[in-house]
Design a protein around this motif. Structure first.
Motif, PDB file in Angstrom:
ATOM      1  N   ALA A 133      11.140   0.690  -4.060  1.00 64.21           N
ATOM      2  CA  ALA A 133      10.189   1.484  -3.281  1.00 64.21           C
ATOM      3  C   ALA A 133       9.804   2.752  -4.027  1.00 64.21           C
ATOM      4  O   ALA A 133       8.631   3.145  -4.077  1.00 64.21           O
ATOM      5  N   VAL A 134      10.784   3.405  -4.634  1.00 63.69           N
ATOM      6  CA  VAL A 134      10.509   4.616  -5.405  1.00 63.69           C
ATOM      7  C   VAL A 134       9.639   4.296  -6.611  1.00 63.69           C
ATOM      8  O   VAL A 134       8.707   5.031  -6.940  1.00 63.69           O
ATOM      9  N   ALA A 135       9.929   3.175  -7.290  1.00 56.00           N
ATOM     10  CA  ALA A 135       9.148   2.800  -8.469  1.00 56.00           C
ATOM     11  C   ALA A 135       7.684   2.574  -8.111  1.00 56.00           C
ATOM     12  O   ALA A 135       6.780   3.012  -8.829  1.00 56.00           O
ATOM     13  N   ILE A 136       7.448   1.887  -7.003  1.00 56.78           N
ATOM     14  CA  ILE A 136       6.070   1.653  -6.567  1.00 56.78           C
ATOM     15  C   ILE A 136       5.426   2.961  -6.141  1.00 56.78           C
ATOM     16  O   ILE A 136       4.283   3.259  -6.503  1.00 56.78           O
ATOM     17  N   GLU A 137       6.153   3.755  -5.369  1.00 55.85           N
ATOM     18  CA  GLU A 137       5.635   5.041  -4.903  1.00 55.85           C
ATOM     19  C   GLU A 137       5.303   5.956  -6.075  1.00 55.85           C
ATOM     20  O   GLU A 137       4.385   6.784  -6.000  1.00 55.85           O
ATOM     21  N   PHE A 143       3.340  -0.327   2.368  1.00 59.12           N
ATOM     22  CA  PHE A 143       3.749   1.018   2.796  1.00 59.12           C
ATOM     23  C   PHE A 143       4.155   1.866   1.589  1.00 59.12           C
ATOM     24  O   PHE A 143       3.864   3.071   1.534  1.00 59.12           O
ATOM     25  N   ALA A 144       4.829   1.272   0.610  1.00 54.38           N
ATOM     26  CA  ALA A 144       5.214   2.014  -0.591  1.00 54.38           C
ATOM     27  C   ALA A 144       3.975   2.462  -1.367  1.00 54.38           C
ATOM     28  O   ALA A 144       3.934   3.575  -1.906  1.00 54.38           O
ATOM     29  N   MET A 145       2.966   1.616  -1.427  1.00 50.90           N
ATOM     30  CA  MET A 145       1.732   1.980  -2.124  1.00 50.90           C
ATOM     31  C   MET A 145       0.994   3.091  -1.370  1.00 50.90           C
ATOM     32  O   MET A 145       0.412   3.994  -1.986  1.00 50.90           O
TER      33      MET A 145
END
Length: 292
Positions: free
Chosen positions: A99-103, A151-153
């Motif tokens: 999630a952090v990587a995508i965010e 949601f991460a994006m």
């Protein structure tokens, strides 16, 4: 010269401490609060308590605020609140590190939009490749939940906005802008949490853990980030945070037993490498006289 070198480390150390504190607090929140009040309720207590803590500590009403600055702070806070909400909604179904990587596409985009060198296109390609490996589009080879990824994006978009608006307010005292910004964030997310979790938010366990999570994962990291923002341009700030996906994945592995595949670790490494490479490009562009 020595003092100058130590001073130059302040932004890096501030962001490192911020990333570690954020990861610890988020892991604690996912493990303890998610089962009790869900992602929305967790966001509400985290941001709400963070705002309360910093308002009491900094007492921002002591400073005057111009209309233009107030607008920047409100936008900064609204982006911060939406970013937190979307990120926690993503954590319901995808691992913390991913999630952090995508965010992280958000701050990376801020960094690269200000770049003009041909080499920067290589960093863009590397980052896109890493994200392409993670994202569950096409044949869904990554096994990630599409809703969680979406949601991460969305959190990535709000993170980019948070950096831009935060920089506009960075001339203000850090306590002033952060406390008012978190107040604006609370106005955005607390009603959502109340609608979702209701009276469960008043549970002593939720309140006690929420207070701790707010301190560790919001109040401290955001204050440290504002210290860094005052000393760095937006692109450099976004780049130095390239360590965050790896820190998040390692903490999630230790604290949440969230194991990633070799391919997913490789994708995270690609995104981090793109950020670090872009950092070198940005620094050389800002100070062409520096050769060593």
């Amino acid at each position: 010269m020595t003092l100058s070198r130590y001073s130059a480390l302040i932004p890096f150390l501030a962001i490192l401490a911020s990333v570690t504190s954020l990861g610890l607090g988020t892991s604690w929140a996912k493990h303890t609060l998610f089962p009790l009040v869900g992602a929305q309720g967790t966001t509400a207590v985290r941001v709400g308590f963070s705002a309360l803590l910093l308002l009491l500590f900094w007492r921002p009403w002591r400073w005057s605020l111009r209309r233009a600055d107030a607008r920047a702070v409100v936008l900064y806070g609204a982006a911060l609140g939406a970013m937190n909400l979307c990120f926690y909604l993503a954590l319901r179904t995808i691992p913390f590190g991913i999630a952090v990587a995508i965010e992280f596409a958000g701050p990376l985009t801020v960094a690269l939009l200000s770049s003009r060198r041909p080499l920067d296109f290589a960093w863009v390609a590397l980052a896109i490749t890493g994200l392409g490996v993670l994202l569950p589009f096409g044949h869904n080879v990554s096994g990630l939940d599409p809703t969680g990824v979406a949601f991460a994006m969305a959190a990535a978009v709000f993170w980019a906005s948070y950096i831009v608006f935060g920089k506009r307010a960075s001339h203000l005292h850090a306590g002033h802008s952060v406390s008012l910004g978190l107040l604006a964030a609370a106005v955005v997310v607390v009603p959502v949490g109340v609608l979702h979790a209701g009276s469960a938010l008043l549970s002593p366990t939720v309140l006690l853990v929420g207070l701790g999570v707010a301190l560790i994962s919001s109040a401290i990291p955001i204050s440290l980030e504002m210290v860094a923002l005052k000393r760095l341009p937006p692109q450099a700030f976004g780049i130095i945070t390239s360590m965050e996906p790896a820190v998040a994945a390692i903490l999630a592995l230790i604290l949440l037993d969230e194991y990633l595949s070799t391919v997913q670790w490789l994708a995270i490494a690609m995104i981090m490498a793109a950020s670090m490479g872009s950092s070198v490009t940005a620094q050389r562009r800002q100070d062409p006289a520096v050769t060593a």
